[in-house]
Design a protein around this motif. Structure first.
Motif, mmCIF file in Angstrom:
data_model
loop_
_atom_site.group_PDB
_atom_site.id
_atom_site.type_symbol
_atom_site.label_atom_id
_atom_site.label_comp_id
_atom_site.label_asym_id
_atom_site.label_seq_id
_atom_site.Cartn_x
_atom_site.Cartn_y
_atom_site.Cartn_z
ATOM 1 N N THR A 24 -0.212 -21.359 9.840
ATOM 2 C CA THR A 24 1.191 -21.613 10.196
ATOM 3 C C THR A 24 1.950 -22.205 9.011
ATOM 4 N N ALA A 25 1.312 -23.166 8.348
ATOM 5 C CA ALA A 25 1.966 -23.758 7.182
ATOM 6 C C ALA A 25 2.223 -22.712 6.102
ATOM 7 N N GLN A 26 1.248 -21.828 5.895
ATOM 8 C CA GLN A 26 1.437 -20.795 4.879
ATOM 9 C C GLN A 26 2.535 -19.824 5.293
ATOM 10 N N ALA A 27 2.570 -19.473 6.594
ATOM 11 C CA ALA A 27 3.606 -18.549 7.054
ATOM 12 C C ALA A 27 4.994 -19.174 6.936
ATOM 13 N N VAL A 28 5.112 -20.466 7.273
ATOM 14 C CA VAL A 28 6.419 -21.134 7.144
ATOM 15 C C VAL A 28 6.849 -21.195 5.681
ATOM 16 N N ASN A 29 5.920 -21.516 4.809
ATOM 17 C CA ASN A 29 6.252 -21.558 3.383
ATOM 18 C C ASN A 29 6.706 -20.193 2.882
ATOM 19 N N ASP A 30 5.992 -19.134 3.333
ATOM 20 C CA ASP A 30 6.399 -17.791 2.911
ATOM 21 C C ASP A 30 7.773 -17.438 3.463
ATOM 22 N N ALA A 31 8.059 -17.871 4.699
ATOM 23 C CA ALA A 31 9.354 -17.528 5.312
ATOM 24 C C ALA A 31 10.504 -18.248 4.617
ATOM 25 N N THR A 32 10.295 -19.521 4.262
ATOM 26 C CA THR A 32 11.379 -20.258 3.601
ATOM 27 C C THR A 32 11.505 -19.877 2.128
ATOM 28 N N ALA A 33 10.436 -19.353 1.557
ATOM 29 C CA ALA A 33 10.512 -18.954 0.152
ATOM 30 C C ALA A 33 11.236 -17.629 -0.024
ATOM 31 N N GLN A 34 11.306 -16.808 1.035
ATOM 32 C CA GLN A 34 11.960 -15.497 0.937
ATOM 33 C C GLN A 34 13.014 -15.399 2.036
ATOM 34 N N LEU A 35 14.118 -16.122 1.851
ATOM 35 C CA LEU A 35 15.206 -16.089 2.818
ATOM 36 C C LEU A 35 15.916 -14.739 2.774
ATOM 37 N N PRO A 36 16.412 -14.277 3.909
ATOM 38 C CA PRO A 36 17.090 -12.968 3.939
ATOM 39 C C PRO A 36 18.539 -13.045 3.443
ATOM 40 N N PHE A 37 18.947 -14.130 2.789
ATOM 41 C CA PHE A 37 20.308 -14.240 2.227
ATOM 42 C C PHE A 37 20.227 -15.181 1.040
ATOM 43 N N ARG A 38 21.248 -15.177 0.249
ATOM 44 C CA ARG A 38 21.331 -16.089 -0.886
ATOM 45 C C ARG A 38 22.807 -16.448 -1.098
ATOM 46 N N VAL A 39 23.008 -17.584 -1.643
ATOM 47 C CA VAL A 39 24.366 -18.072 -1.915
ATOM 48 C C VAL A 39 24.701 -17.753 -3.373
ATOM 49 N N ALA A 40 25.786 -17.007 -3.597
ATOM 50 C CA ALA A 40 26.177 -16.603 -4.952
ATOM 51 C C ALA A 40 27.673 -16.833 -5.117
ATOM 52 N N THR A 41 28.022 -17.602 -6.104
ATOM 53 C CA THR A 41 29.427 -17.870 -6.505
ATOM 54 C C THR A 41 30.282 -18.260 -5.312
ATOM 55 N N GLY A 42 29.737 -19.179 -4.496
ATOM 56 C CA GLY A 42 30.529 -19.712 -3.384
ATOM 57 C C GLY A 42 30.572 -18.853 -2.170
ATOM 58 N N ARG A 43 29.784 -17.777 -2.110
ATOM 59 C CA ARG A 43 29.767 -16.928 -0.901
ATOM 60 C C ARG A 43 28.321 -16.522 -0.603
ATOM 61 N N VAL A 44 28.076 -16.059 0.609
ATOM 62 C CA VAL A 44 26.741 -15.691 1.088
ATOM 63 C C VAL A 44 26.562 -14.200 0.973
ATOM 64 N N GLU A 45 25.452 -13.771 0.330
ATOM 65 C CA GLU A 45 25.130 -12.351 0.186
ATOM 66 C C GLU A 45 23.810 -12.066 0.901
ATOM 67 N N ALA A 46 23.767 -11.022 1.722
ATOM 68 C CA ALA A 46 22.561 -10.633 2.452
ATOM 69 C C ALA A 46 21.612 -9.906 1.523
ATOM 70 N N THR A 47 20.319 -10.172 1.707
ATOM 71 C CA THR A 47 19.294 -9.477 0.912
ATOM 72 C C THR A 47 18.534 -8.437 1.734
ATOM 73 N N THR A 48 18.787 -8.384 3.058
ATOM 74 C CA THR A 48 18.162 -7.368 3.926
ATOM 75 C C THR A 48 19.254 -6.715 4.746
#
Length: 412
Positions: free
Chosen positions: A58-82
């Motif tokens: 579970t700890a490994q799965a949570v770490n993997d999930a938080t390490a690869q978020l399906p969005f990222r914040v770029a230049t003040g706005r949110v961009e989807a990665t999926t």
């Protein structure tokens, strides 16, 4: 003479606990307590291992999930990665929160699926290890039962000197083994006393009968004896011979009730041939034809006792036959891994309900006890006892048209 019995082996020590003591049994390392502690400890260890593995996954799965978020914040706005987290060009606050909730829920589902898959594999591996460990531990706990069983089988082969002498804690298995040893000791004493009695009875009964026979034969050899005295002597000699046969039959029946310890290869065909030769003269005198083929059938046993089986059956087949044109058929063969001796004959019709009575001592067809000149009524009883002592059995069946079919099967 009576033989001196061999010294008995020393009995194993008795349990140190008193079964009437209300306190000691509670502190006793019983099988129930040992099995409870064993399997309870195994369950506890397996649960701790499984919980630890699930926590790590579970700890490994949570770490993997938080390490690869399906969005990222770029230049003040949110961009989807999926594609699942795709956002409109200028999302409002509500649309942004809803999109992020969907994305995080999807990421959580992926993590849970991964944890479930890994947990199932871990459970499968732990189950295999648990079954293997439990099988090994159960075999270790129950190994005294195997020792008791092996000793019982050796005792079944008339080795009454065997003892279990189980070591270990005073639990139920040791109590059972000690009780079994005590029973074997009493059985050995009983069988030794029986053998001593048979030996003494053999000596005490044979001696006077032999003396009577000798005296009668001496008087009968006197040519000057009156005819009435000679006739009385012949009658007494026949009665004495019948008593000798009865004593020999009883002694043989007593000896044959036990298992055969010393076994040698014996061919039933040879045994049957020797028995036929001994009965041939009586069969010719009664007009009974003895026929049949004897194929080789080698068994492990006592040749003298096996010859007695064939002799008793063939004698019965000749003596209990029709007055004219009688026959007796004797065959030996091997069938399905067993040696088979079959003796069938012509004779009077035998009801099926009287078959079992024929194997009882002193019982004859429609006759009981005394009053027959055909034997002492122990022939078939001896046959059954000898067959059982060799691990075999005898089956009697009425023959259509009269007579009997006696089938003796012995293990090869």
């Amino acid at each position: 003479m009576a033989t001196t019995p061999a010294p008995h082996p020393q009995a194993p020590p008795k349990p140190t606990w008193d079964p009437r003591d209300p306190v000691r049994p509670l502190l006793r390392p019983t099988i129930r307590i040992r099995l409870t502690l064993l399997y309870g400890g195994m369950f506890l260890i397996a649960g701790i291992l499984l919980l630890s593995i699930i926590y790590l996954f579970t700890a490994q799965a949570v770490n993997d999930a938080t390490a690869q978020l399906p969005f990222r914040v770029a230049t003040g706005r949110v961009e989807a990665t999926t594609p699942l987290c795709r956002l409109p060009g200028t999302p409002t606050t509500e649309e942004l929160n809803a999109a992020l909730t969907i994305c995080l829920r999807h990421q959580t589902d992926l993590a849970l699926d991964d944890v479930l898959r890994r947990s199932l594999f871990a459970l499968l591996g732990l189950s295999i290890i648990a079954f293997a460990f439990g099988y090994a531990m159960a075999g270790r706990v129950l190994s005294p039962l195997g020792r008791i069983t092996r000793t019982a089988r050796q005792v079944a082969g008339s080795d009454l000197a065997r003892r279990i002498e189980l070591d270990g804690p005073d639990d139920e298995l040791k109590e059972l083994a000690d009780t079994f040893d005590e029973m074997l000791e009493r059985l050995e004493r009983a069988f030794t006393a029986q053998q001593r009695f048979v030996a003494n009875a053999s000596h005490e009964l044979r001696t006077p009968l032999a003396i009577n026979r000798t005296l009668l034969e001496v008087h009968l050899s006197d040519p000057g004896a009156p005819v009435e005295l000679q006739q009385l002597g012949k009658t007494l000699l026949a009665t004495n011979e019948r008593s000798e046969q009865l004593v020999e039959g009883l002694l043989l029946l007593a000896r044959s009730d036990n298992q055969i310890v010393e076994r040698k290869p014996v061919d039933l065909a040879e045994v049957a041939s020797r028995a036929i030769d001994q009965v041939r003269a009586e069969a010719d005198a009664k007009g009974v034809e003895i026929r049949g083929e004897q194929a080789p059938a080698v068994v492990q046993g006592n040749g003298v006792l096996l010859e007695r089986i064939a002799l008793n059956l063939i004698q019965n087949a000749v003596r209990y036959n029709v007055p004219e044109d009688g026959w007796a058929e004797v065959t030996t063969e091997t069938q399905h891994g067993q040696a088979v001796l079959v003796v069938s004959n012509s004779g009077p019709v035998v009801p099926a309900y009287e078959i079992d009575n024929l194997f009882e001592p002193f019982r004859r067809l429609r006759q009981e006890r005394t009053g027959s000149d055909k034997g002492v009524g122990l022939g078939l009883s001896i046959v059954r006892s000898v067959a059982r002592a060799h691990g075999g059995r005898i089956i009697a069946e009425p023959r259509e048209g009269g007579g009997l079919v006696m089938r003796v099967t012995l293990p090869i």
